[in-house]
Design a protein around this motif. Structure first.
Motif, PDB file in Angstrom:
ATOM      1  N   UNK A  34       0.808  -1.197  -0.244  1.00  0.00           N
ATOM      2  CA  UNK A  34      -0.010   0.226   0.127  1.00  0.00           C
ATOM      3  C   UNK A  34       0.897   1.275   0.104  1.00  0.00           C
ATOM      4  N   UNK A  35       2.153   1.089   0.554  1.00  0.00           N
ATOM      5  CA  UNK A  35       3.052   2.414   0.558  1.00  0.00           C
ATOM      6  C   UNK A  35       4.413   1.935   0.952  1.00  0.00           C
ATOM      7  N   UNK A  36       5.433   2.948   0.682  1.00  0.00           N
ATOM      8  CA  UNK A  36       6.717   2.687   0.756  1.00  0.00           C
ATOM      9  C   UNK A  36       7.234   3.913   1.296  1.00  0.00           C
ATOM     10  N   UNK A  59      11.588  -0.742   2.416  1.00  0.00           N
ATOM     11  CA  UNK A  59      10.317  -0.380   3.445  1.00  0.00           C
ATOM     12  C   UNK A  59       9.168  -0.279   2.631  1.00  0.00           C
ATOM     13  N   UNK A  60       8.294  -1.262   3.084  1.00  0.00           N
ATOM     14  CA  UNK A  60       6.839  -1.225   2.517  1.00  0.00           C
ATOM     15  C   UNK A  60       5.798  -1.857   3.558  1.00  0.00           C
ATOM     16  N   UNK A  61       4.471  -1.207   3.618  1.00  0.00           N
ATOM     17  CA  UNK A  61       3.502  -1.637   4.366  1.00  0.00           C
ATOM     18  C   UNK A  61       2.324  -2.050   3.616  1.00  0.00           C
ATOM     19  N   UNK A 112       2.961   3.710   8.669  1.00  0.00           N
ATOM     20  CA  UNK A 112       3.562   2.498   8.939  1.00  0.00           C
ATOM     21  C   UNK A 112       4.700   2.128   8.168  1.00  0.00           C
ATOM     22  N   UNK A 113       4.674   2.690   6.942  1.00  0.00           N
ATOM     23  CA  UNK A 113       5.673   2.267   6.057  1.00  0.00           C
ATOM     24  C   UNK A 113       7.153   3.063   6.334  1.00  0.00           C
ATOM     25  N   UNK A 114       6.924   4.108   7.366  1.00  0.00           N
ATOM     26  CA  UNK A 114       8.220   4.671   7.723  1.00  0.00           C
ATOM     27  C   UNK A 114       9.208   3.828   8.706  1.00  0.00           C
ATOM     28  N   UNK A 305       7.048   9.306   1.576  1.00  0.00           N
ATOM     29  CA  UNK A 305       6.313   8.299   1.512  1.00  0.00           C
ATOM     30  C   UNK A 305       5.336   8.302   0.326  1.00  0.00           C
ATOM     31  N   UNK A 306       5.552   7.106  -0.420  1.00  0.00           N
ATOM     32  CA  UNK A 306       4.910   6.962  -1.791  1.00  0.00           C
ATOM     33  C   UNK A 306       3.578   6.078  -1.664  1.00  0.00           C
ATOM     34  N   UNK A 307       2.305   6.297  -1.732  1.00  0.00           N
ATOM     35  CA  UNK A 307       1.248   5.536  -1.688  1.00  0.00           C
ATOM     36  C   UNK A 307       1.132   4.852  -3.117  1.00  0.00           C
TER      37      UNK A 307
END
Length: 310
Positions: A34-36, A59-61, A112-114, A305-307
């Motif tokens: 979903x995001x990184x 990183x990814x969530x 959370x991706x952070x 953050x990229x979504x």
């Protein structure tokens, strides 16, 4: 699957394209991203060294799309935070279940991706310093992604926190809100000897920060954005009666054990509002080149953050 691919002919050396879906090993789960969040090392070094069409990203969530075949790790539909040395800049990634943290239902996955590189680096660096209650900790580059987490975690653990930043007056209010007791423009301006240093710059600043250590103190070298070596003057590493037994240590994040547990713990703290993820840039993966340029130019402090659109 859609992915951000390394392409040195494109703006920011990235372009949107397609890549083969990953095939998870038995001990890996397939996660829909979903995001990184971006890290300086990926932008500064990965984009230069990786072959074209590589999918980078630590990183990814996201959400588990296929559980690990060996039965380890979370079930399908579980929101998770993930860490791997590549593959985060895509719709799907295969992740070792030991590098997956379970996130609370309904949490902001972009926030959370952070957590993976920035949060884990801060947490594990503070572990290397040792017990923090009643100790003094100096954090350099304190407005960066790792630095912000380190300030908050050190304060929460009971330390007296000194935050070093290149623009102390500009960043004083922010760093004090995150938990800093002192904000200084250089390590040498700290008001007292420190028990631990979370050093995130390297080069001459690491050498200066080492001199702030008191007897038995530990400097953890966890960042190297200066791009310079460390030249200690003769005698700097002598043990003397006033400040003997000082240590300088390093660690490699992916060489640590128990990271999945720590990812989950940090994710819950962020979701509960107990930790500020420090997002200072947030946008679609269509704007990845813009974020990379800002990061490399030093205009971006905190986390980008990229979504990813469904």
């Amino acid at each position: 699957m859609r992915a951000l691919l390394v392409d040195r002919s494109a703006p920011g050396r990235l372009r949107l394209g397609t890549a083969p879906d990953p095939e998870p090993a038995p001990h890996q789960a397939l996660v829909r991203v979903a995001a990184t969040s971006l890290n300086y090392g990926e932008a500064a070094f990965g984009l230069d060294s990786a072959p074209d069409r590589t999918v980078l990203g630590w990183d990814a969530a996201g959400v588990v799309e296929r559980a690990a075949a060996d039965g380890s790790g979370p079930a399908v539909g579980t929101p998770v935070v993930t860490l791997m040395p590549a593959g985060a800049w895509a719709e799907l990634r295969a992740v070792d279940t030991g590098l997956i943290g379970v996130a609370p239902a309904g949490a902001d996955l972009a926030a959370l991706a952070t957590v993976p590189v920035a949060g884990l680096t801060a947490l594990r660096a503070l572990h290397r310093v040792g017990p923090l209650l009643g100790r003094t900790v100096l954090v350099t580059a304190a407005t960066g992604g790792v630095g912000r987490y380190a300030v908050q975690l050190a304060r929460a653990a009971g330390a007296y926190v000194i935050a070093s930043t290149g623009a102390p007056e500009k960043n004083r209010e922010l760093l004090e809100r995150l938990g800093a007791h002192e904000v200084v423009g250089a390590s040498g301006q700290a008001s007292r000897p420190v028990d631990g240093v979370i050093e995130l710059v390297g080069g001459p600043q690491l050498v200066e920060a080492y001199e702030t250590l008191g007897e038995g103190g530990t400097l953890v070298a966890a960042g190297h954005i200066a791009g310079k070596g460390e030249d200690f003057p003769f005698g700097a590493l002598f043990g003397d009666q006033q400040r003997h037994d000082r240590s300088l240590v390093t660690f490699f994040l992916l060489g640590c054990t128990g990271l999945g547990r720590d990812l989950g713990w940090l994710a819950h703290r962020v979701a509960a509002g107990e930790l500020d993820p420090g997002i200072t840039w947030r946008g679609s993966w269509d704007d990845a080149a813009q974020a990379v340029d800002a990061l490399l130019a030093g205009r971006l402090h905190g986390k980008a953050v990229l979504t990813f659109d469904a």
